[in-house]
Design an enzyme around this catalytic site. Structure first.
Site, mmCIF file in Angstrom:
data_model
loop_
_atom_site.group_PDB
_atom_site.id
_atom_site.type_symbol
_atom_site.label_atom_id
_atom_site.label_comp_id
_atom_site.label_asym_id
_atom_site.label_seq_id
_atom_site.Cartn_x
_atom_site.Cartn_y
_atom_site.Cartn_z
ATOM 1 N N GLN A 1 0.766 -1.165 -0.035
ATOM 2 C CA GLN A 1 -0.021 -0.116 0.053
ATOM 3 C C GLN A 1 0.878 1.265 -0.010
ATOM 4 O O GLN A 1 1.465 1.784 1.132
ATOM 5 C CB GLN A 1 -0.885 0.053 1.206
ATOM 6 C CG GLN A 1 -1.813 1.262 1.213
ATOM 7 C CD GLN A 1 -2.672 1.514 0.196
ATOM 8 O OE1 GLN A 1 -3.099 0.493 -0.455
ATOM 9 N NE2 GLN A 1 -2.934 2.757 0.069
ATOM 10 N N GLN B 1 0.313 4.526 -1.163
ATOM 11 C CA GLN B 1 -0.516 5.931 -1.156
ATOM 12 C C GLN B 1 -0.246 6.143 0.481
ATOM 13 O O GLN B 1 -0.505 5.091 1.244
ATOM 14 C CB GLN B 1 -1.885 5.824 -1.517
ATOM 15 C CG GLN B 1 -2.280 7.193 -1.441
ATOM 16 C CD GLN B 1 -3.882 7.194 -1.872
ATOM 17 O OE1 GLN B 1 -4.525 6.682 -1.029
ATOM 18 N NE2 GLN B 1 -4.164 7.840 -2.571
ATOM 19 N N GLY C 1 -11.025 0.885 2.307
ATOM 20 C CA GLY C 1 -12.268 0.191 1.515
ATOM 21 C C GLY C 1 -11.896 -0.194 0.258
ATOM 22 O O GLY C 1 -12.256 -1.113 -0.151
ATOM 23 N N GLU D 1 -7.256 2.592 -5.792
ATOM 24 C CA GLU D 1 -7.369 2.772 -7.207
ATOM 25 C C GLU D 1 -6.133 2.405 -8.000
ATOM 26 O O GLU D 1 -6.039 3.034 -9.028
ATOM 27 C CB GLU D 1 -7.864 4.196 -7.576
ATOM 28 C CG GLU D 1 -6.947 5.172 -7.318
ATOM 29 C CD GLU D 1 -6.999 5.717 -5.784
ATOM 30 O OE1 GLU D 1 -6.415 6.913 -5.697
ATOM 31 O OE2 GLU D 1 -7.418 5.054 -5.008
ATOM 32 N N HIS E 1 -16.302 3.890 -7.236
ATOM 33 C CA HIS E 1 -15.372 4.959 -6.874
ATOM 34 C C HIS E 1 -14.257 4.937 -7.584
ATOM 35 O O HIS E 1 -13.557 5.815 -7.893
ATOM 36 C CB HIS E 1 -15.661 4.867 -5.351
ATOM 37 C CG HIS E 1 -14.589 6.239 -4.710
ATOM 38 N ND1 HIS E 1 -14.985 7.448 -4.263
ATOM 39 C CD2 HIS E 1 -13.405 6.221 -4.236
ATOM 40 C CE1 HIS E 1 -14.021 8.082 -4.055
ATOM 41 N NE2 HIS E 1 -12.940 7.353 -3.685
ATOM 42 N N GLU F 1 -9.747 13.528 -4.806
ATOM 43 C CA GLU F 1 -10.950 12.684 -4.250
ATOM 44 C C GLU F 1 -12.309 13.616 -4.886
ATOM 45 O O GLU F 1 -13.237 12.935 -5.122
ATOM 46 C CB GLU F 1 -10.816 12.926 -2.891
ATOM 47 C CG GLU F 1 -10.100 11.779 -2.453
ATOM 48 C CD GLU F 1 -10.388 10.220 -2.698
ATOM 49 O OE1 GLU F 1 -11.740 10.022 -2.711
ATOM 50 O OE2 GLU F 1 -9.470 9.451 -3.039
ATOM 51 N N ASP G 1 -38.728 -1.516 15.698
ATOM 52 C CA ASP G 1 -38.770 -3.187 15.323
ATOM 53 C C ASP G 1 -39.060 -3.206 13.988
ATOM 54 O O ASP G 1 -38.463 -4.128 13.194
ATOM 55 C CB ASP G 1 -39.585 -3.981 16.289
ATOM 56 C CG ASP G 1 -39.115 -4.092 17.612
ATOM 57 O OD1 ASP G 1 -37.711 -3.674 17.819
ATOM 58 O OD2 ASP G 1 -39.846 -4.410 18.615
ATOM 59 N N TYR H 1 -28.963 -6.306 8.176
ATOM 60 C CA TYR H 1 -28.299 -5.741 9.422
ATOM 61 C C TYR H 1 -27.070 -5.070 8.674
ATOM 62 O O TYR H 1 -26.531 -3.986 8.962
ATOM 63 C CB TYR H 1 -27.743 -6.552 10.203
ATOM 64 C CG TYR H 1 -27.127 -7.994 9.968
ATOM 65 C CD1 TYR H 1 -26.117 -8.079 9.284
ATOM 66 C CD2 TYR H 1 -28.042 -8.988 10.033
ATOM 67 C CE1 TYR H 1 -25.312 -9.231 8.828
ATOM 68 C CE2 TYR H 1 -27.417 -10.380 9.664
ATOM 69 C CZ TYR H 1 -26.196 -10.298 9.137
ATOM 70 O OH TYR H 1 -25.850 -11.548 8.738
#
Length: 508
Positions: free
Chosen positions: A131, A133, A265, A268, A292, A315, A372, A380
């Site tokens: 990684q 960046q 997440g 690119e 994205h 961004e 509820d 969920y």
């Protein structure tokens, strides 16, 4: 102009191409490397250049095959160490020189995470991913590590024969390593100029599935079929982006699902988008992260920022194109993504396109709905993305906390298939609760071993729990217990918040 995060001066010379030879040593957790940089002089009587490096052991440097003098300067807190090189000759403006550096990375290189077999899904083979960046490429390759410099690259990567290597480039074949029959050399070429932070490498027990004419998904075999289903809309997203922004110039668009310790997440990287396994929800509802990262292929990777001070432009443009893709695509899966990814965006879309917009029927009536009823109809892993909208509709934070409590009781300690909703949970709790917040964070964080949370969620959890005096020792215990499974960037940031010396943490 200079880059405050780089030692290299891109007003004096620019790198045009990198030729990489990388030998991945999984026993020592290092890369033995040789990089040949094609450098163009931007001034007359050019004879010295500075490359960025970080914890690299430099063995030798040559210029057009001749020995070149080099020295490593003092180490800087975040920029690393300047590698000063004196050429054995002068260059005129516009001339090129091939500077070759032979080196070895450190086991603690911030760009690299080495995983043991036990830290992978298959439990049989080790794993490596990078990684780079924002400015961590210098810990993997000596280079002009600034987004203002763009270059092509070619790479040959030697790995044990049981592993597969992939990079942010087009695959260019493979062969048995002539120096070691127990290893395979994988070759890659990147013909589109790109900044150093987009160089990426992964090696592990990888499999792939073709999901389109120019798209494959990669992961360990335990997740590859699930990933193929989850990202099956990728080609449609690419075509839509091309209609909006022009041709996709990178050739291949592959998606690689990383182990849970990947701290973001998505990332690119050209030709090989990295994705967190937390987006494998099973219903394509979180595949919007691919839209994205696809958008970065145009607005980020091709344009990029001059220095890291201009990162907001990268961004900002990317998010704009991402939302345009979402509004143009009409697939059922992408409509679900828009509904889940942001209800206000969805409502804006309805208002913009009118009553005939197919998104209209996805906005339910939220009047007189009980907690509820609200959560029994929402899976969920999607539910928490709706809460900001519900708060506004149902009377403000005081009423809304009833929904929060219901949600926690229903889902917080259940056996779930994705941890993505927890990131929303922590983000919301940061603004809404105090002591209760920290108690829940502490329990949940230790339960899930902190592996499935993103970088910012991890940092937030530890910072909040550590600042709560009653649980300060517990925060330290959890961090030290799980630090080895964290990405180096994550571990470094958390250690600062907890005032832990990472170099001595193993002995604590």
């Amino acid at each position: 102009m200079s880059d405050p995060c780089s030692f290299s001066s891109f007003t004096r010379c620019v790198t045009k191409h990198l030729n990489l030879h990388l030998h991945l040593d999984f026993d020592r957790h290092v890369i033995r490397g040789r990089v040949a940089l094609t450098v163009e002089a931007l001034e007359d009587r050019f004879s010295t250049l500075t490359l960025d490096s970080s914890d690299l052991s430099v063995v030798s440097v040559t210029a057009n095959g001749q020995p070149a003098h080099f020295s490593l300067g003092p180490k800087h807190s975040f920029k690393g160490t300047p590698l000063e090189i004196t050429l054995p000759f002068d260059l005129s403006r516009g001339q090129h020189v091939i500077v070759e550096v032979t080196y070895e990375t450190s086991p603690s290189a911030t760009a690299l995470q080495w995983l043991t077999p036990e830290q992978t899904a298959g439990k049989k083979h080790p794993y490596l991913f990078s990684q780079c960046q924002a400015h961590h490429c210098r810990s993997m390759i000596p280079c002009q590590d600034t987004p203002s410099i763009k270059h092509t690259y070619y790479a040959q990567v030697s790995v044990p024969k049981d592993l597969v290597a992939v990079m942010s480039a087009v695959r260019d074949g493979q062969e048995v390593d002539p120096q070691d029959s127990g290893r395979i050399i994988y070759r890659f070429r990147q013909t589109v100029p790109m900044p150093s932070y987009l160089i990426a490498i992964v090696a592990g027990a990888l499999e792939s599935r073709e999901i389109g004419p120019r798209t494959r998904v990669w992961s360990e075999k335990e997740f590859v079929d699930k990933a193929a289903f989850e990202f099956s809309e990728t080609e449609a997203m690419l075509k839509t982006a091309e209609e909006l922004a022009g041709p996709y110039v990178w050739g291949q668009y592959d998606v690689l699902v990383l182990p849970p310790s990947f701290p973001y997440g998505g990332m690119e990287n050209p030709c090989l988008t990295f994705a967190t396994p937390t987006v494998l929800a099973g219903d394509k509802s979180l595949s919007g992260v691919i839209a994205h990262e696809i958008s970065h292929s145009w607005t980020g990777n091709l344009v990029t920022n001059k220095t890291w001070e201009h990162f907001w432009l990268n961004e900002g443009h990317t998010v704009y194109l991402e939302r345009m893709i979402g509004r143009c695509l009409e697939s059922e899966q992408f409509r679900q993504f828009k509904a889940i990814g942001g209800w206000k965006d969805l409502q804006d879309s309805v208002n913009t396109f009118g009553a005939n917009n197919p998104l209209t029927n996805l906005v339910p009536s939220l009047q007189d709905v009980s907690p509820d009823d609200a959560f029994s109809s929402v899976p969920y892993e999607k539910g928490f993305a709706l809460l900001y909208y519900l708060e506004e509709q149902l009377g403000g934070p005081e009423v809304f906390m009833g929904f929060v409590k219901s949600y926690i009781q229903r889902f917080a300690y259940s056996s779930v298939t994705t941890e993505e909703w927890k990131n929303y949970l922590f983000a919301y709790f940061k603004d809404k609760v105090d002591i209760l917040n920290k108690v829940y964070l502490l329990k949940i964080s230790d339960e899930i071993k902190l592996t499935n949370l993103g970088l910012f969620a991890k940092c937030f959890i530890f910072r909040e729990v550590f600042n709560f005096e009653k649980f300060r020792d517990e925060a330290l215990r959890v961090f030290l217990a799980h630090r080895a499974g964290m990405h180096p960037v994550t571990s470094g940031l958390v250690s600062k918040d907890l005032k832990v010396d990472v170099s001595n943490a193993a002995s604590q």
